[in-house]
Design an enzyme around this catalytic site. Structure first.
Site, PDB file in Angstrom:
ATOM      1  N   TRP A 182      -5.385  -2.544  -3.760  1.00 48.39           N
ATOM      2  CA  TRP A 182      -4.857  -1.074  -3.680  1.00 48.39           C
ATOM      3  C   TRP A 182      -5.609  -0.060  -3.187  1.00 48.39           C
ATOM      4  O   TRP A 182      -6.929  -0.282  -3.602  1.00 48.39           O
ATOM      5  CB  TRP A 182      -3.958  -0.707  -5.056  1.00 48.39           C
ATOM      6  CG  TRP A 182      -3.675   0.531  -4.953  1.00 48.39           C
ATOM      7  CD1 TRP A 182      -2.285   1.219  -4.616  1.00 48.39           C
ATOM      8  CD2 TRP A 182      -4.302   1.999  -5.228  1.00 48.39           C
ATOM      9  NE1 TRP A 182      -2.087   2.466  -4.539  1.00 48.39           N
ATOM     10  CE2 TRP A 182      -3.343   2.895  -4.844  1.00 48.39           C
ATOM     11  CE3 TRP A 182      -5.579   2.269  -5.429  1.00 48.39           C
ATOM     12  CZ2 TRP A 182      -3.786   4.403  -5.057  1.00 48.39           C
ATOM     13  CZ3 TRP A 182      -6.042   3.512  -5.721  1.00 48.39           C
ATOM     14  CH2 TRP A 182      -5.085   4.662  -5.522  1.00 48.39           C
ATOM     15  N   ASP A 349       9.756  13.544  -2.411  1.00 53.99           N
ATOM     16  CA  ASP A 349       9.452  12.339  -2.876  1.00 53.99           C
ATOM     17  C   ASP A 349       9.901  12.359  -4.444  1.00 53.99           C
ATOM     18  O   ASP A 349      10.633  12.742  -4.767  1.00 53.99           O
ATOM     19  CB  ASP A 349       7.610  12.232  -2.868  1.00 53.99           C
ATOM     20  CG  ASP A 349       7.280  10.713  -2.781  1.00 53.99           C
ATOM     21  OD1 ASP A 349       7.236  10.076  -3.897  1.00 53.99           O
ATOM     22  OD2 ASP A 349       6.914  10.197  -1.836  1.00 53.99           O
ATOM     23  N   ASP A 350       8.980  11.543  -5.310  1.00 50.57           N
ATOM     24  CA  ASP A 350       9.365  11.101  -6.547  1.00 50.57           C
ATOM     25  C   ASP A 350       9.752  12.608  -7.437  1.00 50.57           C
ATOM     26  O   ASP A 350       8.986  13.721  -7.134  1.00 50.57           O
ATOM     27  CB  ASP A 350       8.069  10.306  -7.137  1.00 50.57           C
ATOM     28  CG  ASP A 350       8.529   9.834  -8.589  1.00 50.57           C
ATOM     29  OD1 ASP A 350       9.585   9.677  -9.006  1.00 50.57           O
ATOM     30  OD2 ASP A 350       7.584   8.880  -9.131  1.00 50.57           O
ATOM     31  N   ARG A 426       2.762   0.915 -14.687  1.00 50.06           N
ATOM     32  CA  ARG A 426       2.934   2.507 -14.416  1.00 50.06           C
ATOM     33  C   ARG A 426       4.364   2.620 -15.167  1.00 50.06           C
ATOM     34  O   ARG A 426       5.171   3.272 -14.698  1.00 50.06           O
ATOM     35  CB  ARG A 426       3.412   2.509 -12.959  1.00 50.06           C
ATOM     36  CG  ARG A 426       3.267   3.952 -12.225  1.00 50.06           C
ATOM     37  CD  ARG A 426       3.923   4.140 -11.162  1.00 50.06           C
ATOM     38  NE  ARG A 426       3.835   5.383 -10.756  1.00 50.06           N
ATOM     39  CZ  ARG A 426       4.729   6.032  -9.701  1.00 50.06           C
ATOM     40  NH1 ARG A 426       5.883   5.467  -9.383  1.00 50.06           N
ATOM     41  NH2 ARG A 426       4.506   7.220  -9.430  1.00 50.06           N
ATOM     42  N   LYS A 459      12.673   6.523   1.733  1.00 47.20           N
ATOM     43  CA  LYS A 459      11.124   5.808   1.435  1.00 47.20           C
ATOM     44  C   LYS A 459      11.604   4.981   0.219  1.00 47.20           C
ATOM     45  O   LYS A 459      11.818   5.301  -0.663  1.00 47.20           O
ATOM     46  CB  LYS A 459      10.278   6.835   1.100  1.00 47.20           C
ATOM     47  CG  LYS A 459       8.719   6.304   1.054  1.00 47.20           C
ATOM     48  CD  LYS A 459       7.887   7.221   0.652  1.00 47.20           C
ATOM     49  CE  LYS A 459       6.383   6.940   0.164  1.00 47.20           C
ATOM     50  NZ  LYS A 459       5.862   6.545   1.735  1.00 47.20           N
ATOM     51  N   TRP A 460      11.720   3.570   0.532  1.00 43.89           N
ATOM     52  CA  TRP A 460      11.989   2.471  -0.635  1.00 43.89           C
ATOM     53  C   TRP A 460      10.516   2.043  -1.168  1.00 43.89           C
ATOM     54  O   TRP A 460       9.883   1.338  -0.363  1.00 43.89           O
ATOM     55  CB  TRP A 460      12.753   1.370   0.036  1.00 43.89           C
ATOM     56  CG  TRP A 460      13.370   0.436  -0.812  1.00 43.89           C
ATOM     57  CD1 TRP A 460      12.544  -0.389  -1.547  1.00 43.89           C
ATOM     58  CD2 TRP A 460      14.677   0.174  -0.977  1.00 43.89           C
ATOM     59  NE1 TRP A 460      13.368  -1.120  -2.265  1.00 43.89           N
ATOM     60  CE2 TRP A 460      14.704  -1.012  -1.807  1.00 43.89           C
ATOM     61  CE3 TRP A 460      15.771   0.665  -0.540  1.00 43.89           C
ATOM     62  CZ2 TRP A 460      15.959  -1.462  -2.440  1.00 43.89           C
ATOM     63  CZ3 TRP A 460      17.079  -0.032  -1.033  1.00 43.89           C
ATOM     64  CH2 TRP A 460      17.038  -0.702  -2.059  1.00 43.89           C
ATOM     65  N   ASP A 461      10.304   2.487  -2.383  1.00 43.15           N
ATOM     66  CA  ASP A 461       9.055   2.196  -3.042  1.00 43.15           C
ATOM     67  C   ASP A 461       9.228   0.914  -4.023  1.00 43.15           C
ATOM     68  O   ASP A 461       9.963   0.520  -4.235  1.00 43.15           O
ATOM     69  CB  ASP A 461       8.473   3.475  -3.674  1.00 43.15           C
ATOM     70  CG  ASP A 461       6.945   3.539  -3.816  1.00 43.15           C
ATOM     71  OD1 ASP A 461       6.260   2.485  -3.311  1.00 43.15           O
ATOM     72  OD2 ASP A 461       6.335   4.592  -3.735  1.00 43.15           O
ATOM     73  N   ASN A 463       6.402  -0.192  -7.097  1.00 43.74           N
ATOM     74  CA  ASN A 463       4.876   0.294  -7.793  1.00 43.74           C
ATOM     75  C   ASN A 463       4.502  -0.505  -8.859  1.00 43.74           C
ATOM     76  O   ASN A 463       3.643  -0.127  -9.739  1.00 43.74           O
ATOM     77  CB  ASN A 463       5.226   1.686  -8.184  1.00 43.74           C
ATOM     78  CG  ASN A 463       5.042   2.707  -7.080  1.00 43.74           C
ATOM     79  OD1 ASN A 463       3.751   2.615  -6.508  1.00 43.74           O
ATOM     80  ND2 ASN A 463       5.963   3.744  -6.922  1.00 43.74           N
ATOM     81  N   CYS A 509       7.675   0.626   1.510  1.00 39.96           N
ATOM     82  CA  CYS A 509       6.431   1.052   0.556  1.00 39.96           C
ATOM     83  C   CYS A 509       6.272   0.294  -0.598  1.00 39.96           C
ATOM     84  O   CYS A 509       7.452   0.159  -1.377  1.00 39.96           O
ATOM     85  CB  CYS A 509       6.524   2.553   0.534  1.00 39.96           C
ATOM     86  SG  CYS A 509       5.018   3.160  -0.803  1.00 39.96           S
ATOM     87  N   ASP A 531      -1.707   3.607   0.184  1.00 41.72           N
ATOM     88  CA  ASP A 531      -1.748   4.887  -0.518  1.00 41.72           C
ATOM     89  C   ASP A 531      -3.035   5.796  -0.337  1.00 41.72           C
ATOM     90  O   ASP A 531      -3.043   7.127  -0.403  1.00 41.72           O
ATOM     91  CB  ASP A 531      -1.710   4.894  -1.983  1.00 41.72           C
ATOM     92  CG  ASP A 531      -0.284   4.613  -2.216  1.00 41.72           C
ATOM     93  OD1 ASP A 531       0.688   4.573  -1.663  1.00 41.72           O
ATOM     94  OD2 ASP A 531      -0.111   4.259  -3.665  1.00 41.72           O
TER      95      ASP A 531
END
Length: 624
Positions: A182, A349-350, A426, A459-461, A463, A509, A531
């Site tokens: 990362w 975003d988030d 997370r 935006k498909w994330d 994490n 993403c 990132d």
């Protein structure tokens, strides 16, 4: 024009590409397929004659089959290298003995496909090898279809790789591959091969930051940027994968790859078929530059989705400006500033949904947070559109927080084992997308979101990596299939969303570059390489990215300094020049930019648009 022919006298198939030739042939007893040639273009007659000179010398403790240059080898008989296919039949037999059955050709537009079918001599298994080539390219797509024709119960697949690539015999090869972590993805590594195996893989359920499923081989490390022979391969798969580069005791090098067999078993029921992901090969005599240009052209013309945008529109993302503290007012203020700079897509975003004030809660509850957006999202979207920009939104649909309504309602929907820890990354768990009910929920939820709002970008994330990949309800019914079915259902959801909402563009993403591969690229317009937006670090990340993937899809943001990863400060002009090597985005807090910085940024954005609209291919000419 690409062309595939069959020479009946020598029992060989010859694939003629733009600047290369590929040749395979049957063994005399039709029990194996032999690799004959892959390299610079030669006449078909010459290729067919090479069949007779391809046999290897025998030695003690070996067999003719075991030391031959098999194109795709099943496990069985006296074979001791990395196999392409290993299965267990219902009666416990774990070896394959097959014979050639039939072949065929298909042409569709600019492509031609060859298929070769083999059948087990005693059990109901058909194995079909596919080869697809394209006019004006040196790319070969290879994949395998497995079919249980029935009558003897399920066939359990224990290892199923997609293709085995064999460059010519040379003294030594250099292996080039992409590794990292990362914040430091797509680093270029080189190693001279010696006897033994090098295994590159992901066991994480996704492509991963640690290794990318792309490799290149050049003999004696002779290739430069613009000269020398290079053989390269890339896997079209977005889940756990494995590539094995093996140098045999006889000095033969081969590169085999596909689904990772770690923790993997797949029951192929009677009458079922399974198509394995493509493992794509490419040859160039023009060095690493020739290889990268070959990959870029192939991706632009045959992989990436069609789009009316000659280049990706300039994007602004509000994450670094507001993090979770999004609301209608601060997003509108940022949107007004972004529009003045010439931004074309504004992305929230988030933090816009559920009880999402931090990363401890809300994932899975994809409804608008009414405290932050009392009127919903539509008034903000309307204002963004009035400013001349498209509206985009961040989502992370494969994940769920334990502190969410979705998890409280469906705690069984996450991967887990009975009596074992549900490890959080997370503060979140991974939804079991292999389940049909989870797949249906995901599509219905996202389809409603896109239907109720004028959203033109997602935006498909993703994490966190997968852990505890259990499915207690399916014990004794092959729960290990999650490694395959999760990705297949992910593809289905995105494909269906694209079909229902063709105006929506998608970005892949995964906490940066954790999901960049030829499997996701047909489904998204762009990807997020890292990132880490530090401009100096990004030079290496973007260089490695360009070995395998077209810069057109590489999103590059200009963000604030000191950079949050490296704490480094560099001039705004430097940040813009690095970001303009891919598709340009802005991620800084525009409310803190001085009038001089905003004027400078507007000038760079205008220059970027002028330069890249000069030709639709210009973005992909900005390679290493």
């Amino acid at each position: 024009m690409a062309d595939i022919t069959y020479n009946a006298a020598s029992k060989c198939w010859i694939l003629q590409l733009e600047g290369s030739t590929y040749c395979i042939g049957l063994s005399e007893d039709a029990s194996s397929l032999q690799h004959i040639y892959w390299g610079p273009r030669i006449a078909s007659a010459v290729a067919s004659e090479m069949v007779h000179s391809s046999a290897s010398l025998m030695g003690p403790f070996e067999s003719p089959t075991g030391i031959s240059r098999e194109e795709y080898a099943p496990w069985g008989e006296m074979r001791f290298g990395e196999p392409g296919l290993k299965v267990e039949y219902a009666d416990g037999t774990r070896a394959i003995e097959w014979v050639f059955d039939e072949h065929g050709f298909e042409r569709s537009g600019a492509s031609q496909t060859l298929w070769l079918r083999f059948r087990d001599q005693a059990y109901p298994l058909l194995v079909t090898l596919y080869y697809r080539i394209y006019d004006d390219h040196d790319v070969i797509e290879r994949w395998v279809q497995l079919e249980n024709t029935g009558g003897n119960g399920p066939v359990t697949i224990e290892q199923a790789l997609s293709a085995d690539w064999r460059p010519p015999r040379r003294e030594r090869y250099r292996l080039t591959y992409l590794h990292g972590r990362w914040g430091k993805e797509m680093q270029v590594a080189e190693v001279m091969l010696g006897p033994g195996k090098i295994i590159l893989e992901s066991r994480r359920g996704m492509t991963s930051h640690q290794f990318n499923p792309w490799v290149a081989l050049d003999p004696e490390a002779n290739a430069t940027e613009e000269s020398g022979e290079v053989w390269s391969a890339a896997l079209a798969w977005s889940g756990s994968w494995k590539i094995v580069v093996e140098t045999t005791p006889r000095g033969e090098v081969h590169c085999i790859g596909g689904l990772n067999d770690f923790d993997f078993r797949y029951h192929l029921a009677e009458g079922e078929q399974l198509d394995l992901p493509a493992f794509v090969g490419l040859y160039s005599s023009k060095g690493f530059g020739g290889i990268s240009r070959g990959w870029h052209a192939y991706e632009r013309e045959h992989i990436l989705p069609e789009t009316p945008d000659a280049v990706r529109p300039v994007l602004y993302n509000s994450w670094e400006a507001t993090t979770f503290a999004v609301n209608e007012q601060n997003q509108l203020e940022l949107a007004e500033k972004a529009a003045k700079l010439g931004v074309e897509v504004f992305v929230v975003d988030d933090g816009w949904f559920g009880a999402r004030d931090n990363d401890h809660a809300g994932l899975g509850d994809w409804t608008v947070n009414r405290e932050k957006f009392p009127r919903g999202l539509n008034p903000l979207i309307a204002q963004v559109n009035a400013l001349g920009m498209r509206f985009g939104l961040w989502v992370e649909p494969e994940m769920v927080n334990p502190n969410s309504d979705l998890y409280r309602t469906h705690p069984d929907w996450v991967y887990h084992f009975r009596q074992r820890t549900r490890s959080e990354g997370r503060n979140q768990l991974v939804l079991n997308l292999a389940r049909d009910d989870v797949r249906e929920w995901m599509f219905v939820t996202l389809n409603a979101l896109l239907s109720e709002h004028n959203i033109e970008f997602i935006k498909w994330d993703l994490n966190r990596s997968f852990s505890e990949p259990g499915w207690p309800d399916e014990v004794e019914r092959n729960p290990q299939r999650v490694w395959l079915d999760h990705v297949r259902n992910l593809y289905w959801v995105i494909d269906e969303l694209r079909r229902h909402h063709p105006h929506v563009a998608f970005e892949s993403c995964a906490g940066g570059g954790g999901r960049v591969d030829l499997g996701i690229l047909p489904r998204v317009e762009q990807v997020w390489p890292s990132d880490n937006t530090d401009a100096l670090d990004r030079l290496r990340i973007q260089e490695g990215f360009s070995y395998a993937y077209a810069p057109r899809v590489m999103m590059c943001w200009v963000t604030d300094c000191p950079n949050f990863v490296t704490k480094r400060t560099v001039p705004l002009s430097y940040r813009f020049h690095v970001a303009m090597a891919g598709s340009l985005g802005i991620g800084g807090d525009l409310s803190q930019w001085t009038p001089q910085e905003q004027e400078e940024a507007g000038g760079f954005i205008a220059m970027y648009k002028r330069c890249l609209l000069y030709t639709s291919d210009a973005a992909d000419d900005l390679t290493r």
